[in-house]
Write a protein that holds these residues in place. Structure first.
Motif, mmCIF file in Angstrom:
data_model
loop_
_atom_site.group_PDB
_atom_site.id
_atom_site.type_symbol
_atom_site.label_atom_id
_atom_site.label_comp_id
_atom_site.label_asym_id
_atom_site.label_seq_id
_atom_site.Cartn_x
_atom_site.Cartn_y
_atom_site.Cartn_z
ATOM 1 N N ASP A 1 0.846 -1.194 0.000
ATOM 2 C CA ASP A 1 0.000 0.000 0.000
ATOM 3 C C ASP A 1 0.887 1.252 0.000
ATOM 4 O O ASP A 1 2.106 1.144 -0.111
ATOM 5 N N GLU A 2 0.243 2.410 0.174
ATOM 6 C CA GLU A 2 1.000 3.643 0.000
ATOM 7 C C GLU A 2 0.924 4.587 1.199
ATOM 8 O O GLU A 2 1.194 5.785 1.072
ATOM 9 N N ALA A 3 0.586 4.006 2.362
ATOM 10 C CA ALA A 3 0.479 4.836 3.566
ATOM 11 C C ALA A 3 1.804 5.512 3.906
ATOM 12 O O ALA A 3 1.837 6.661 4.354
ATOM 13 N N GLN A 4 2.908 4.774 3.691
ATOM 14 C CA GLN A 4 4.230 5.332 4.013
ATOM 15 C C GLN A 4 4.521 6.563 3.161
ATOM 16 O O GLN A 4 5.131 7.528 3.607
ATOM 17 N N MET A 5 4.053 6.538 1.906
ATOM 18 C CA MET A 5 4.283 7.706 1.040
ATOM 19 C C MET A 5 3.402 8.868 1.462
ATOM 20 O O MET A 5 3.821 10.021 1.425
ATOM 21 N N ARG A 6 2.207 8.538 1.879
ATOM 22 C CA ARG A 6 1.321 9.628 2.338
ATOM 23 C C ARG A 6 1.923 10.318 3.555
ATOM 24 O O ARG A 6 1.809 11.547 3.706
ATOM 25 N N ALA A 7 2.588 9.548 4.410
ATOM 26 C CA ALA A 7 3.246 10.156 5.578
ATOM 27 C C ALA A 7 4.314 11.151 5.116
ATOM 28 O O ALA A 7 4.419 12.265 5.632
ATOM 29 N N PHE A 8 5.090 10.728 4.131
ATOM 30 C CA PHE A 8 6.109 11.635 3.583
ATOM 31 C C PHE A 8 5.451 12.878 2.992
ATOM 32 O O PHE A 8 5.856 14.009 3.269
ATOM 33 N N TRP A 9 4.437 12.646 2.187
ATOM 34 C CA TRP A 9 3.851 13.775 1.444
ATOM 35 C C TRP A 9 3.159 14.779 2.357
ATOM 36 O O TRP A 9 3.178 15.974 2.090
ATOM 37 N N ARG A 10 2.574 14.296 3.425
ATOM 38 C CA ARG A 10 1.906 15.242 4.340
ATOM 39 C C ARG A 10 2.932 16.167 4.987
ATOM 40 O O ARG A 10 2.708 17.368 5.111
ATOM 41 N N GLU A 11 4.042 15.580 5.398
ATOM 42 C CA GLU A 11 5.081 16.408 6.013
ATOM 43 C C GLU A 11 5.677 17.357 4.969
ATOM 44 O O GLU A 11 5.922 18.536 5.249
ATOM 45 N N TRP A 12 5.913 16.835 3.803
ATOM 46 C CA TRP A 12 6.435 17.673 2.723
ATOM 47 C C TRP A 12 5.498 18.857 2.484
ATOM 48 O O TRP A 12 5.939 20.007 2.405
ATOM 49 N N HIS A 13 4.205 18.565 2.420
ATOM 50 C CA HIS A 13 3.207 19.592 2.129
ATOM 51 C C HIS A 13 3.157 20.626 3.244
ATOM 52 O O HIS A 13 3.107 21.831 2.999
ATOM 53 N N ARG A 14 3.177 20.123 4.473
ATOM 54 C CA ARG A 14 3.157 21.053 5.604
ATOM 55 C C ARG A 14 4.339 22.020 5.496
ATOM 56 O O ARG A 14 4.189 23.227 5.647
ATOM 57 N N ARG A 15 5.494 21.491 5.179
ATOM 58 C CA ARG A 15 6.680 22.339 5.167
ATOM 59 C C ARG A 15 6.681 23.313 3.987
ATOM 60 O O ARG A 15 7.041 24.469 4.160
ATOM 61 N N VAL A 16 6.325 22.844 2.812
ATOM 62 C CA VAL A 16 6.437 23.772 1.665
ATOM 63 C C VAL A 16 5.308 24.797 1.622
ATOM 64 O O VAL A 16 5.436 25.814 0.939
ATOM 65 N N THR A 17 4.221 24.538 2.328
ATOM 66 C CA THR A 17 3.131 25.515 2.277
ATOM 67 C C THR A 17 3.110 26.428 3.510
ATOM 68 O O THR A 17 2.398 27.425 3.530
ATOM 69 N N GLU A 18 3.915 26.053 4.529
ATOM 70 C CA GLU A 18 3.965 26.888 5.725
ATOM 71 C C GLU A 18 4.523 28.266 5.356
ATOM 72 O O GLU A 18 5.469 28.363 4.577
ATOM 73 N N GLN A 19 3.927 29.306 5.949
ATOM 74 C CA GLN A 19 4.463 30.641 5.700
ATOM 75 C C GLN A 19 5.855 30.739 6.312
ATOM 76 O O GLN A 19 6.055 30.363 7.457
ATOM 77 N N PRO A 20 6.804 31.225 5.537
ATOM 78 C CA PRO A 20 8.138 31.387 6.118
ATOM 79 C C PRO A 20 8.106 32.388 7.274
ATOM 80 O O PRO A 20 7.398 33.384 7.205
ATOM 81 N N ALA A 21 8.852 32.070 8.328
ATOM 82 C CA ALA A 21 8.831 32.916 9.536
ATOM 83 C C ALA A 21 9.468 34.278 9.237
ATOM 84 O O ALA A 21 10.361 34.366 8.411
#
Ligand code: FES
Ligand SMILES: [Fe+2]
Lengths: 172, 421
Positions: free
Chosen positions: B401-421
């Motif tokens: 399955d692809e749960a492990q990739m979803r874990a990666f992608w969620r963190e990736w998404h959180r980081r790239v969409t977070e407003q830079p401090a």
């Protein structure tokens, strides 16, 4: 550094340079044409095939060093089998390759077993990308029924890394 | 709910849909955000203790686009410096690895000791006192360097979570690999340094993608089946786990031989006895249950963002970095217990090359698949989505399955969409 040994002074080669060249040119042509079974037939049963990492010595040992390729005879045969399959995805469709071989030198040994080195440049082209491999080969050769045959082949790549070439999915 | 065209992620649990916009693989602006939000802000694997085992040992390595000099001082401490001369900026150390007492920049011959201090420069009398103060001209240290059991990671920011906090849920799995050694693990002979034309995140996915194993690697399985006794009757079966912070793992049983500690008949009786002895010692050290898990389950572990430990037919470490949206460079190393016998070491490396690396029977096909994915993204001009939904609605996501990739992608998404401090 990979530094090929020099033939001992006065040692006479069991074969002439042109016989060696004919043999190595034939090998290159078979590979260029993807005649892999014919290429494999140049090796004796039990032969081995190696691609050590960049900078390895001529006597580098795959038991202690991480190579790119370290095939025993079975794996060499299977490498050929694999490369002929559609499921060798990295080489389907096959790369077009052209090999240039030169600086052929007899190094040492006797008629039963002697070493030979050559320089090479191999180009591989596939899907609009062309890569170059270059370096030198070191062969251990023998003669079987008057024909030259390969006991072992080591391919030393001169590239520091293979960032550009990526995979070594062909026989350089 | 459907994702907006500008969204990078379409994560809809109700529909069991998880998709990543293909723009994530092609857009130079996204790569710029990744450099900042991810590579400048995560712990990045630098190297292993054993690679600079003795005082004076050093190596150079590129991490996140920075030339790094990793050196062990006379005091036994490992340090990481930016490999650039404080004078005019030249690369101070030009060798891949070595051992020495100091580094001398060839341009004007400034010399630095293993601790990074400027110790000599020609014409020093021509410089004012001000240039000698406060280590102004010492090599600049990487802001943070921490290690976990010999695995050194660096961080380009001075503040933030320490390494252990960052590794969090991954620690358990790192331990399962490192505990295989009775002494310590060591890197065996050098780096496989390759690369290919695909976005770096495709290799994150591929490194623990159990779904592609059979179709992509059918020729590898043909090969192992060609030698009687190369496989045992064990199914590829297991689970995917989200370990938090973007780290994830698949853990599963598999039929190939593992130097720790699953022997196959083709290895012969002597190896079988040795593997059984290794297993018995694992049981003695860790108890039957944990030993079984270490010995007979494989792990493909991704430490966010780009450090992969594959504990499979051999143990590999792998890092990779983007050079462009469609180009990455890869470094791969073989890891082994230091006390391993020559026979088992030989088997391990033979096993490694069977599957892994640019000349193996499998990795080249992975590289090809990834490059073809990348090529495919061009066809839609940036529109379109990759589907990563497999097993989304399952409570027990499987290895394929692809749960492990979803874990990666969620963190990736959180980081790239977070407003830079
Ligand atoms: S740049 Fe290094 S000594 Fe001048
Ligand atoms: Fe794969």
């Amino acid at each position: 550094m990979a530094s090929p040994r020099h033939g001992a002074a006065g040692m006479s080669a069991p074969v002439t340079r042109s016989e060696l060249e004919d043999f190595l040119y034939l090998e290159a042509a078979l590979l260029d044409n993807w005649q892999l079974d014919e290429w494999l037939a140049l090796f004796v049963d039990g032969a081995r095939y190696f691609i050590p990492p960049a900078g390895a010595d001529d006597d580098a040992d795959p038991a202690t060093l991480l190579f790119y390729v370290a095939d025993d005879y079975h794996r060499l045969c299977e490498r050929v089998k694999r490369l002929k399959k559609r499921t060798a995805h990295a080489e389907f469709p096959r790369s077009r390759c052209r090999r240039m071989v030169s600086n052929v030198r007899y190094l040492a040994g006797d008629a039963a077993r002697f070493s030979v080195t050559s320089n090479f440049v191999t180009w591989r082209s596939k899907l609009g990308v062309t890569d170059t491999f270059f370096g030198h080969h070191v062969y251990e050769l023998t003669q079987v029924a008057g024909q030259l045959r390969i006991l072992s082949k080591k391919t030393f790549l001169d590239q520091d890394d293979i960032r550009e070439q990526g995979k070594v999915s062909i026989i350089p | 709910m459907t994702a907006s065209p500008s969204a990078l992620l379409d994560d809809d649990r109700a529909r069991g849909v998880f998709r990543v916009a293909r723009r994530a693989f092609t857009d130079p602006e996204i790569l710029a955000r990744e450099r900042l939000a991810i590579f400048e802000n995560c712990w990045l694997y630098l190297g292993h203790d054993s690679e600079i085992a003795k005082p004076g040992d050093y190596l150079t390595r590129k991490v996140a686009g920075r030339d790094i000099l990793f050196a062990r001082g006379k005091d036994g401490t490992a340090r990481a410096f930016f490999n650039t001369c404080p004078h005019r900026g030249a690369l101070v150390c030009r060798e891949g690895a070595g051992n020495g007492a100091m580094f001398r920049c060839f341009y004007h011959s400034w010399a630095f000791d293993l601790e990074g201090r400027l110790v000599n420069r020609p014409g020093d009398e021509g410089y004012g006192e001000g240039t000698r103060k406060g280590g102004m001209h010492d090599l600049v240290r990487v802001p943070r360097l921490e290690q976990y059991r010999g695995l050194y990671f660096m961080h380009l920011q001075a503040a933030g979570d320490d390494l252990k906090t960052y590794l969090g849920g991954a620690l358990e799995y790192i331990d399962l690999v490192l505990d295989q050694a009775e002494t310590a693990m060591e890197i065996v002979g050098g780096t496989q340094a390759y690369g290919f034309d695909a976005n770096w995140k495709l290799l994150c996915e591929n490194s623990f993608d159990g779904y592609h194993g059979l179709p992509t690697h059918v020729s590898y399985f043909d090969y192992v089946k060609s030698k009687p006794g190369s496989l045992v009757e064990v199914a590829i079966k297991g689970r995917a786990f989200d370990l938090g912070n973007g780290h994830a793992v698949v853990q599963y049983t598999a039929p190939w031989g593992r130097p720790v500690a699953q022997s196959v008949p083709a290895w012969g009786d002597a190896a079988a006895r040795e593997v059984a002895a290794i297993k018995a010692r694992l049981v003695a050290r860790f108890g039957a249950e944990r030993a079984e898990r270490m010995a007979t389950t494989n792990r493909n572990l991704l430490i966010f963002p780009n450090f992969v430990i594959n504990d499979i037919m051999a143990v590999t470490f792998r890092t990779f970095y983007p050079e462009a949206p469609d180009k990455q460079v890869v470094n791969a190393w073989a890891l082994a217990p230091r006390e391993e016998s020559p026979a088992m070491r030989e088997l391990r490396l033979f096993n490694f090359l069977e599957f892994l690396g640019p000349g193996g029977f499998a990795t080249p096909d992975d590289c090809e698949a990834l490059a073809l994915c990348q090529r495919g993204y061009g066809s839609l001009g940036g529109a379109g989505w990759n589907d990563i939904s497999k097993g989304y609605l399952s409570d027990e996501p499987q290895v394929d399955d692809e749960a492990q990739m979803r874990a990666f992608w969620r963190e990736w998404h959180r980081r790239v969409t977070e407003q830079p401090a």
